[in-house]
Design an enzyme around this catalytic site. Structure first.
Site, short mmCIF file in Angstrom:
data_model
loop_
_atom_site.label_atom_id
_atom_site.label_comp_id
_atom_site.label_asym_id
_atom_site.label_seq_id
_atom_site.Cartn_x
_atom_site.Cartn_y
_atom_site.Cartn_z
CB CYS A 65 -1.01 0.00 1.15
SG CYS A 65 -0.39 0.37 2.79
CG HIS A 98 17.54 -10.98 13.58
ND1 HIS A 98 18.22 -9.87 14.02
CD2 HIS A 98 18.49 -11.83 13.09
CE1 HIS A 98 19.51 -10.03 13.82
NE2 HIS A 98 19.69 -11.22 13.23
#
Length: 142
Positions: A65, A98
């Site tokens: 978006c 991570h």
């Protein structure tokens, strides 16, 4: 590999370039995004992507978006979704390594199409490191 992609009116050109890349890599794509610049609501295109990732129908999701924020907030409401808003390939790499991100959120108004494709490449080719990161992710409620 299977990918679901969804975008609002800020992302049709980005989606096209990303889908072209994915299909050139023989990656199956489910397209939930709009193909026009006519104003639409990002949630209408984010929820189906999140549902596909949530249910295991696809391996990963990509959402786009204008800022990347609204659609990221939308998909992160789904259980088990870890969408990462990224604006560089380095952040996309860390999101996978991570955070075990399973949806990449792209801010179309703040990245180039070339950057977006590079982020997708990096995101899909980076493995989760596990270890101490898995312990941290386990503390995120579903």
């Amino acid at each position: 590999m299977k990918i679901a992609i969804g975008n609002d009116h800020a992302g049709p050109e980005y989606k096209k370039a990303i889908v072209d890349y994915l299909t050139s890599e023989n990656i199956e794509v489910t397209n939930y995004g709009t193909d026009t610049a006519d104003s639409v609501d990002y949630a209408d295109f984010g929820h189906p992507v999140a549902t596909d990732v949530e249910t295991g129908a696809v391996d990963f999701g990509i959402v786009i978006c204008g800022s990347g924020n609204g659609i990221s907030m939308t998909v992160n409401k789904h259980a088990g979704i870890r969408a990462a808003l990224c604006w560089t390939k380095e952040i996309a790499e860390l999101a996978r390594q991570h955070n075990d991100a399973n949806i990449l959120s792209i801010p179309a108004r703040y990245t180039s199409i070339q950057q977006a494709v590079e982020m997708v490449k990096t995101f899909l080719n980076t493995e989760f490191e596990g270890g101490r990161h898995a312990t941290r992710i386990a503390k995120i409620p579903c």
